[in-house]
Enzyme design. Structure first.
Site, PDB file in Angstrom:
ATOM      1  N   SER A 127      16.100 -40.231 -59.118  1.00  0.00           N
ATOM      2  CA  SER A 127      16.622 -41.295 -58.096  1.00  0.00           C
ATOM      3  C   SER A 127      18.045 -40.555 -57.434  1.00  0.00           C
ATOM      4  CB  SER A 127      17.219 -42.566 -59.010  1.00  0.00           C
ATOM      5  OG  SER A 127      17.949 -43.312 -58.138  1.00  0.00           O
TER       6      SER A 127
ATOM      7  N   ALA B 231      29.907 -38.848 -54.943  1.00  0.00           N
ATOM      8  CA  ALA B 231      30.158 -40.345 -55.059  1.00  0.00           C
ATOM      9  C   ALA B 231      29.481 -41.135 -53.772  1.00  0.00           C
ATOM     10  CB  ALA B 231      31.913 -40.639 -55.141  1.00  0.00           C
ATOM     11  N   ILE B 232      28.611 -41.001 -53.604  1.00  0.00           N
ATOM     12  CA  ILE B 232      27.805 -41.669 -52.559  1.00  0.00           C
ATOM     13  C   ILE B 232      28.064 -43.100 -52.334  1.00  0.00           C
ATOM     14  CG2 ILE B 232      25.583 -41.778 -51.207  1.00  0.00           C
ATOM     15  CD1 ILE B 232      26.384 -38.925 -52.048  1.00  0.00           C
TER      16      ILE B 232
ATOM     17  N   LEU C 193      26.093 -45.618 -53.910  1.00  0.00           N
ATOM     18  CA  LEU C 193      24.843 -46.356 -53.946  1.00  0.00           C
ATOM     19  C   LEU C 193      24.356 -46.894 -52.419  1.00  0.00           C
ATOM     20  CD1 LEU C 193      25.403 -48.585 -56.954  1.00  0.00           C
ATOM     21  CD2 LEU C 193      23.845 -46.722 -56.892  1.00  0.00           C
TER      22      LEU C 193
ATOM     23  N   CYS D  76      25.814 -48.573 -63.535  1.00  0.00           N
ATOM     24  CA  CYS D  76      26.870 -48.903 -62.656  1.00  0.00           C
ATOM     25  C   CYS D  76      27.881 -49.829 -63.002  1.00  0.00           C
ATOM     26  CB  CYS D  76      26.218 -49.384 -61.177  1.00  0.00           C
ATOM     27  SG  CYS D  76      24.828 -50.101 -61.292  1.00  0.00           S
TER      28      CYS D  76
ATOM     29  N   ILE E 249      19.901 -38.523 -68.862  1.00  0.00           N
ATOM     30  CA  ILE E 249      21.234 -39.135 -68.876  1.00  0.00           C
ATOM     31  C   ILE E 249      21.407 -39.282 -67.229  1.00  0.00           C
ATOM     32  CG2 ILE E 249      22.203 -38.184 -70.675  1.00  0.00           C
ATOM     33  CD1 ILE E 249      23.850 -36.098 -69.278  1.00  0.00           C
TER      34      ILE E 249
ATOM     35  N   GLY F 148      23.836 -31.231 -62.133  1.00  0.00           N
ATOM     36  CA  GLY F 148      23.798 -29.939 -62.082  1.00  0.00           C
ATOM     37  C   GLY F 148      23.466 -29.473 -63.614  1.00  0.00           C
TER      38      GLY F 148
ATOM     39  N   GLY G 282      20.494 -31.681 -64.873  1.00  0.00           N
ATOM     40  CA  GLY G 282      20.472 -30.342 -64.873  1.00  0.00           C
ATOM     41  C   GLY G 282      19.256 -29.364 -64.785  1.00  0.00           C
TER      42      GLY G 282
END
Lengths: 306, 251
Positions: A23, A72-73, A75, A132, A193, A219, A246
């Site tokens: 996602s 830190a988009i 959401l 979140c 995770i 990553g 990653g």
């Protein structure tokens, strides 16, 4: 040797192979359609959707770190109504399984969004982003405490038409009781995770690199953290695990499966090599053939202690 | 090239002449995962006969430093061309092309494309801004174009002392303002902000090519966004851009 079996069954959903997209790294699939044959993917997990459209944080939203990146988009997403109206149309008939990632800032939001998804047969599974912050609670993530994780998963499970897969945070002292609580609450599978908390500062300008101050680290840098989490959870619960963190190529897929994952999600790797998933499916097939392993499921949890 | 500037020539046959403003997303190294992400570089030039794409850049961080040490003949991992590119102006328009330092490459390719298309060279003016005289190596190829040029350096070691936006302002104030002119600019954010202000003040159409930290370049990570002017909305620099109408974005 004939083609090995790549099919994996997760919560009653049969995926053609264990390779999915994570996602937030694959949008709603549209951008990648011009680069890869989406029908070859085991599944697509679409970007987190919330009750209302979210514009996301002010940039800069990302920063590269050693073998990883912070994001830190915020959401950013079209909101559930637009998702159902505009995005499902494209996802329908792609020939791959569609997993919808749902985010929420309180339990009502999760329930609202899942309820809007109910009845849409294009959807195969719901991934519940319980990583979140819970704004109505103490600001902690839903997946930071077993009791809260249990409450949200059990409430959503009751009203959700689809198999339900909570996505767990690594930012906890012990992931095992949280995984267990989700299983007891009726989760059909677990995804883990999510990103690790991270922060970066420019030593010359003294400026914090993200407007949001902190972000999620992803990553290759986080792969060992993910592997140990999958291993621990595999030895704690009976429901299938989808490993994330990653993953760059088929060797990482094998590693996650040996740790106990039944399937995996490619995240950050999509940003670097848009065809990483397809290359990995081919690589995995060849890997199994070379070792005369007839079924990919035979890898699950087979890591040996030395 | 000196002054920390590098010219990278990539053997790459493109289907068509690249659209000015498009970029390549280049992995500094194909070995290992550090640096992890690709770097975006505007296409500087294209040689159709030999099938070579040129990229002109300055070393700023680890990624570009590693790229600068890549040996000739090495196979590069790249994606592209990506991005929207500049809209090609009507041939009747007066063009004020503004390039600041490493922002020169896409503007150079635009000038070259317009000349190839038969735009009257007398209608094209190229204004370049640099930090100091040594940096002017980045303008060498521009100097070969048969168009009017002017340059500025921050320290006055060559050309006008000050900013390239001063040169633009002089042109606009000198009678070139208005909708018969189009301004095209690429360069540091401060420069683009000044030019955005001038375009508004002199009511002249203007296109800016933006730079941004761009993890994927494909429109999917939503990392490279810029705020849309007057809207509660973000635009993706890699997908909706990197070229925007000056009044469309909030810098």
């Amino acid at each position: 040797m004939s083609s090995p079996n790549l099919k994996v069954n997760i919560g009653g959903v049969e995926f053609a192979n264990p390779v999915m997209t994570a996602s937030g790294t694959f949008g709603y699939g549209e951008e990648f359609n011009e680069y890869i044959d989406l029908s070859r993917l085991g599944g697509i997990v679409t970007k987190s959707i919330t009750r209302h459209e979210r514009k996301g944080h002010r940039p800069p939203r990302t920063a590269e770190t050693a073998s990883g990146m912070l994001n830190a988009i915020g959401l950013a997403n079209v909101g559930v109504d637009a998702y159902v109206r505009d995005k499902l149309q494209f996802l329908r008939g792609l020939g791959t399984k569609i997993v919808v990632n749902v985010a929420g800032f309180d339990i009502d939001e999760f329930i609202y969004v899942v309820d809007k998804l109910n009845g849409h047969e294009e959807i195969d599974m719901v991934e519940l982003n319980i990583s979140c912050p819970n704004v109505k609670g103490d600001g902690m993530e839903f997946s930071s405490k077993p009791e809260i994780a249990y409450e949200v998963v059990s409430k959503v499970r009751k009203i959700c038409d689809f198999p339900l897969m909570p996505k767990l945070s690594p930012n906890v002292a012990d992931i095992k009781p949280i995984a267990k609580a989700c299983e007891e609450a009726g989760a059909d599978a677990l995804a883990l995770i999510n990103t690790l908390y991270g922060m970066a500062i420019d030593p010359y300008t003294w400026k914090i690199k993200l407007t949001n101050v902190t972000g999620g680290l992803s990553g290759p840098a986080i792969k060992p953290v993910a592997i140990q989490a999958v291993w621990k959870v595999y030895n704690t619960v009976k429901i299938p695990i989808v490993g994330i963190g990653g993953i760059m190529d088929y060797r990482d897929v094998v590693e996650f499966m040996l740790a106990g994952a039944k399937a995996v999600q490619f995240g950050t790797a999509n940003f670097i090599q848009p065809d990483c998933t397809i290359t990995a499916i081919d690589g995995l097939t060849e890997y199994l053939q070379q070792r005369n392993i007839a079924d990919v499921n035979d890898l699950i949890g087979k890591a040996v202690k030395i | 090239m000196g002054a920390g500037a590098y010219l990278l020539s990539i053997k790459l046959k493109l289907k068509t002449f690249p659209h000015p403003g498009e970029f390549l997303h280049i992995k500094p190294t194909s070995e290992g995962n550090d640096p992890l992400l690709r770097r975006a570089f505007s296409i500087f030039d294209y040689d159709e006969q030999n099938g070579t794409v040129d990229v002109l850049y300055k070393v700023f961080g680890r990624g570009s430093a590693i790229l600068s040490r890549v040996a000739a003949g090495h196979v590069l991992d790249l994606l592209g061309p990506l991005g929207n590119g500049f809209p090609i102006p009507e041939k009747s328009k007066q063009l004020l092309l503004v390039g600041g330092g490493v922002g020169i490459p896409p503007i150079y390719l635009l000038a070259k494309t317009c000349l190839r298309n038969g735009h009257d060279p007398k209608l094209i003016k190229f204004l370049m801004g640099f930090g100091k005289a040594e940096d002017c190596v980045m303008g060498e190829r521009v100097a070969q174009l048969p168009i009017e040029q002017a340059l500025s350096t921050d320290d006055g070691s060559r050309g006008h002392k000050g900013f390239v936006s001063d040169l633009l302002k002089a042109k606009l104030a000198g009678g070139l303002a208005g909708d018969k002119t189009v301004i095209y600019a690429c360069g540091p954010e401060g420069m683009l902000k000044s030019i955005q202000g001038l375009a508004k003040e002199y009511a002249t159409p203007c296109y800016l090519s933006l730079e941004s930290i761009m993890p994927c370049g494909l429109g999917t990570c939503l990392g490279c966004v810029v705020k849309q002017e007057g809207e509660d909305k973000y635009l993706r620099v890699c997908r909706e851009g990197p070229v925007f109408e000056a009044n469309e974005v909030e810098l």
